[in-house]
Design a protein around this motif. Structure first.
Motif, PDB file in Angstrom:
ATOM      1  N   LYS A 167      78.454  -1.689  50.342  1.00 41.41           N
ATOM      2  CA  LYS A 167      77.272  -2.533  50.162  1.00 41.41           C
ATOM      3  C   LYS A 167      77.376  -3.859  50.918  1.00 41.41           C
ATOM      4  N   THR A 168      78.375  -3.974  51.799  1.00 40.69           N
ATOM      5  CA  THR A 168      78.520  -5.203  52.578  1.00 40.69           C
ATOM      6  C   THR A 168      77.848  -5.060  53.942  1.00 40.69           C
ATOM      7  N   SER A 169      77.599  -6.186  54.576  1.00 41.27           N
ATOM      8  CA  SER A 169      76.978  -6.202  55.902  1.00 41.27           C
ATOM      9  C   SER A 169      77.999  -6.637  56.950  1.00 41.27           C
ATOM     10  N   ASP A 170      77.608  -6.532  58.212  1.00 40.77           N
ATOM     11  CA  ASP A 170      78.494  -6.854  59.334  1.00 40.77           C
ATOM     12  C   ASP A 170      78.518  -8.368  59.555  1.00 40.77           C
ATOM     13  N   ILE A 171      79.490  -9.033  58.921  1.00 45.87           N
ATOM     14  CA  ILE A 171      79.548 -10.496  58.974  1.00 45.87           C
ATOM     15  C   ILE A 171      79.663 -10.999  60.417  1.00 45.87           C
ATOM     16  N   GLN A 172      80.514 -10.376  61.220  1.00 43.78           N
ATOM     17  CA  GLN A 172      80.722 -10.823  62.600  1.00 43.78           C
ATOM     18  C   GLN A 172      79.405 -10.877  63.369  1.00 43.78           C
ATOM     19  N   ARG A 173      78.649  -9.786  63.287  1.00 46.13           N
ATOM     20  CA  ARG A 173      77.429  -9.724  64.091  1.00 46.13           C
ATOM     21  C   ARG A 173      76.299 -10.582  63.514  1.00 46.13           C
ATOM     22  N   ILE A 174      76.265 -10.740  62.207  1.00 49.09           N
ATOM     23  CA  ILE A 174      75.247 -11.628  61.630  1.00 49.09           C
ATOM     24  C   ILE A 174      75.513 -13.070  62.060  1.00 49.09           C
ATOM     25  N   LEU A 175      76.794 -13.493  62.052  1.00 50.33           N
ATOM     26  CA  LEU A 175      77.123 -14.842  62.494  1.00 50.33           C
ATOM     27  C   LEU A 175      76.761 -15.037  63.960  1.00 50.33           C
ATOM     28  N   GLY A 176      76.968 -13.990  64.768  1.00 45.52           N
ATOM     29  CA  GLY A 176      76.578 -14.054  66.174  1.00 45.52           C
ATOM     30  C   GLY A 176      75.078 -14.239  66.324  1.00 45.52           C
ATOM     31  N   LYS A 177      74.301 -13.543  65.507  1.00 39.76           N
ATOM     32  CA  LYS A 177      72.836 -13.656  65.562  1.00 39.76           C
ATOM     33  C   LYS A 177      72.370 -15.027  65.079  1.00 39.76           C
ATOM     34  N   ILE A 178      73.033 -15.558  64.062  1.00 40.81           N
ATOM     35  CA  ILE A 178      72.682 -16.893  63.573  1.00 40.81           C
ATOM     36  C   ILE A 178      72.932 -17.927  64.670  1.00 40.81           C
ATOM     37  N   ASN A 179      74.072 -17.810  65.349  1.00 44.63           N
ATOM     38  CA  ASN A 179      74.408 -18.736  66.423  1.00 44.63           C
ATOM     39  C   ASN A 179      73.366 -18.696  67.539  1.00 44.63           C
ATOM     40  N   LYS A 180      72.854 -17.498  67.844  1.00 43.74           N
ATOM     41  CA  LYS A 180      71.856 -17.348  68.904  1.00 43.74           C
ATOM     42  C   LYS A 180      70.437 -17.584  68.411  1.00 43.74           C
ATOM     43  N   LYS A 181      70.310 -17.962  67.121  1.00 44.07           N
ATOM     44  CA  LYS A 181      69.002 -18.204  66.510  1.00 44.07           C
ATOM     45  C   LYS A 181      68.129 -16.953  66.543  1.00 44.07           C
ATOM     46  N   LYS A 182      68.767 -15.804  66.353  1.00 45.56           N
ATOM     47  CA  LYS A 182      68.031 -14.543  66.336  1.00 45.56           C
ATOM     48  C   LYS A 182      68.108 -13.851  64.973  1.00 45.56           C
ATOM     49  N   ALA A 183      68.712 -14.518  64.009  1.00 43.78           N
ATOM     50  CA  ALA A 183      68.866 -13.912  62.685  1.00 43.78           C
ATOM     51  C   ALA A 183      67.531 -13.893  61.948  1.00 43.78           C
ATOM     52  N   THR A 184      67.282 -12.803  61.241  1.00 45.61           N
ATOM     53  CA  THR A 184      66.083 -12.683  60.420  1.00 45.61           C
ATOM     54  C   THR A 184      66.400 -13.119  58.992  1.00 45.61           C
ATOM     55  N   PRO A 185      65.396 -13.374  58.177  1.00 51.94           N
ATOM     56  CA  PRO A 185      65.660 -13.665  56.762  1.00 51.94           C
ATOM     57  C   PRO A 185      66.487 -12.567  56.094  1.00 51.94           C
ATOM     58  N   ARG A 186      66.257 -11.320  56.490  1.00 51.18           N
ATOM     59  CA  ARG A 186      67.033 -10.215  55.917  1.00 51.18           C
ATOM     60  C   ARG A 186      68.510 -10.341  56.282  1.00 51.18           C
ATOM     61  N   ASP A 187      68.811 -10.760  57.530  1.00 49.94           N
ATOM     62  CA  ASP A 187      70.198 -10.952  57.949  1.00 49.94           C
ATOM     63  C   ASP A 187      70.892 -12.001  57.081  1.00 49.94           C
ATOM     64  N   VAL A 188      70.207 -13.126  56.881  1.00 49.31           N
ATOM     65  CA  VAL A 188      70.810 -14.224  56.109  1.00 49.31           C
ATOM     66  C   VAL A 188      70.998 -13.809  54.651  1.00 49.31           C
ATOM     67  N   PHE A 189      70.016 -13.086  54.116  1.00 50.04           N
ATOM     68  CA  PHE A 189      70.123 -12.600  52.738  1.00 50.04           C
ATOM     69  C   PHE A 189      71.304 -11.633  52.603  1.00 50.04           C
ATOM     70  N   SER A 190      71.464 -10.735  53.589  1.00 46.10           N
ATOM     71  CA  SER A 190      72.573  -9.773  53.578  1.00 46.10           C
ATOM     72  C   SER A 190      73.915 -10.481  53.661  1.00 46.10           C
ATOM     73  N   LEU A 191      73.995 -11.535  54.467  1.00 42.27           N
ATOM     74  CA  LEU A 191      75.225 -12.311  54.586  1.00 42.27           C
ATOM     75  C   LEU A 191      75.584 -12.938  53.244  1.00 42.27           C
ATOM     76  N   GLY A 192      74.593 -13.496  52.572  1.00 41.46           N
ATOM     77  CA  GLY A 192      74.843 -14.095  51.261  1.00 41.46           C
ATOM     78  C   GLY A 192      75.342 -13.068  50.253  1.00 41.46           C
ATOM     79  N   ASN A 193      74.733 -11.887  50.252  1.00 37.70           N
ATOM     80  CA  ASN A 193      75.160 -10.817  49.358  1.00 37.70           C
ATOM     81  C   ASN A 193      76.604 -10.393  49.632  1.00 37.70           C
ATOM     82  N   THR A 194      76.946 -10.326  50.923  1.00 38.61           N
ATOM     83  CA  THR A 194      78.313  -9.921  51.300  1.00 38.61           C
ATOM     84  C   THR A 194      79.328 -10.963  50.864  1.00 38.61           C
ATOM     85  N   LEU A 195      79.023 -12.230  51.085  1.00 38.99           N
ATOM     86  CA  LEU A 195      79.945 -13.297  50.695  1.00 38.99           C
ATOM     87  C   LEU A 195      80.178 -13.319  49.173  1.00 38.99           C
ATOM     88  N   ARG A 196      79.132 -12.964  48.430  1.00 42.12           N
ATOM     89  CA  ARG A 196      79.272 -12.927  46.978  1.00 42.12           C
ATOM     90  C   ARG A 196      80.206 -11.809  46.500  1.00 42.12           C
TER      91      ARG A 196
END
Length: 382
Positions: free
Chosen positions: A348-377
């Motif tokens: 049930k975790t997401s790909d942290i490496q690639r989500i962080l890459g998308k955030i850095n490039k300002k290409k992350a969607t709200p779903r990406d950020v939500f998935s990152l939060g769920n994974t960190l929890r």
């Protein structure tokens, strides 16, 4: 077509100004809810994408070839253009058209090539997508490989006879080399046929490239990475960073370390061995079906899958490390309930490496950020 006539319209003049800076690149020109292509770019795009080629229907630009698609379809169309062998410049609107006075400001925010294409539809979750750099001096080669989607950055050196083995391990989609290099008849090019980008030879200067790297990492030297004496590798790595930042207008602030490629405590598998053992690709069938990776990859996470591939290309020969790994495996087998629980969490975790890459490039969607939060929890549970 007389481009002087075309340029009389403000939009076309703006387009031609942008195009003059990217003459060998297809320009996707944002106009409201669409990405438009004009002139020769439109003819090429319409053939590759199967979209309608039309004409602008206003004023002096009435004879301008035009082809476009909705902006929300970019992830569908961009990979097709890049896979057809084209560099693509994304030209965005830099201000709100409803409040701007006169023509909307536009500029290129990114240039996409085969090695930097990171849309979700083309990324294989369990494989890296590298852009590489090669710097040749006589029989030696400095190498560097960067996956901007995960933040992995490697540096190394080898004899030219070992270059094929190096390229097979990283499988770069694109290679950056000096404009002085003649590559069409080389063994490595004929074996892998990567997309080639040639840049000015002075960009590989050791002093300049060293400065580029220490400026990027905000360090005084590269000693902490263990590659301070890899002069050829530094030339390749620094030139690659400069190319991505300057020529491709790409943001790579998430690249935080440089990893040396070494042969210490690692079994050397040459290209012939990897192919004939069918570790990643089948000789008799297309794709990975029936290969070793197909049989043993039971990983549930993208990062786990990429790590498994990395370990298969460079198996450890360190007895202590191997025994630790075997002990870990044994511990999991002796605690099936714990193993099952951990796998359920990992699933049930997401790909942290690639989500962080998308955030850095300002290409992350709200779903990406939500998935990152769920994974960190889930990390405290693990």
């Amino acid at each position: 077509m007389n481009k002087n006539i075309v340029a009389h319209t403000p939009v076309m003049k703006q387009f031609l100004d942008v195009k003059s800076n990217y003459p060998d690149t297809l320009v996707l020109f944002r106009m409201g809810d669409f990405y438009e292509t004009f002139l020769e770019d439109a003819v090429i795009a319409s053939k590759i994408l199967g979209i309608v080629l039309t004409k602008r229907s206003n004023g002096k630009a009435s004879n301008v070839d035009l082809a476009g698609f909705p902006y929300h379809s970019l992830d569908n169309y961009l990979p097709k253009l890049v896979k057809a062998g084209y560099r693509v410049a994304i030209c965005e609107q830099l201000e709100d058209s409803s409040v701007s006075k006169g023509i909307v400001k536009r500029d290129v925010v990114e240039v996409v090539t085969p090695g930097t294409l990171t849309t979700d539809k083309v990324l294989n979750d369990k494989s890296n997508r590298f852009i590489g750099s090669l710097f040749f001096i006589k029989k030696n080669v400095g190498v560097s490989f960067l996956d901007s989607s995960t933040g992995e950055f490697y540096i190394g050196e080898c004899n030219i006879d070992q270059l094929n083995n190096m390229l097979l391990k990283f499988c770069p989609q694109e290679l950056v080399i000096s404009s002085k290099e003649v590559y069409s008849n080389t063994d490595w090019y004929n074996e892998f046929k990567p997309f080639i980008t040639q840049i000015d030879s002075w960009l590989f200067d050791i002093d300049s490239t060293y400065r580029v790297l220490i400026d990027h990492f905000k360090l005084h030297s590269l000693k902490s990475f263990g590659c301070d004496d890899m002069m050829l590798g530094i030339s390749a790595s620094g030139a690659l960073i400069h190319h991505i930042k300057s020529n491709l207008s790409s943001t790579i602030n998430h690249i935080s370390k440089l990893v040396p490629i070494t042969n210490n405590n690692v079994m050397l598998l040459d290209a012939f061995t990897i192919k004939n053992l069918e570790i990643f690709n089948s000789l008799s069938m297309q794709g990975v079906h029936g290969t070793l990776i197909d049989c043993i990859d039971m990983t549930l996470t993208s990062g786990g899958g990429r790590l498994l591939r990395k370990n298969l290309t460079s198996p450890s020969t360190d007895l202590k490390f191997i025994n630790n790994q075997l002990n870990t495996v044994e511990a999991f087998f002796q605690n099936i309930l714990i193993t099952k629980t951990i796998r359920e969490i990992l699933y049930k975790t997401s790909d942290i490496q690639r989500i962080l890459g998308k955030i850095n490039k300002k290409k992350a969607t709200p779903r990406d950020v939500f998935s990152l939060g769920n994974t960190l929890r889930k990390i405290p549970k693990l």
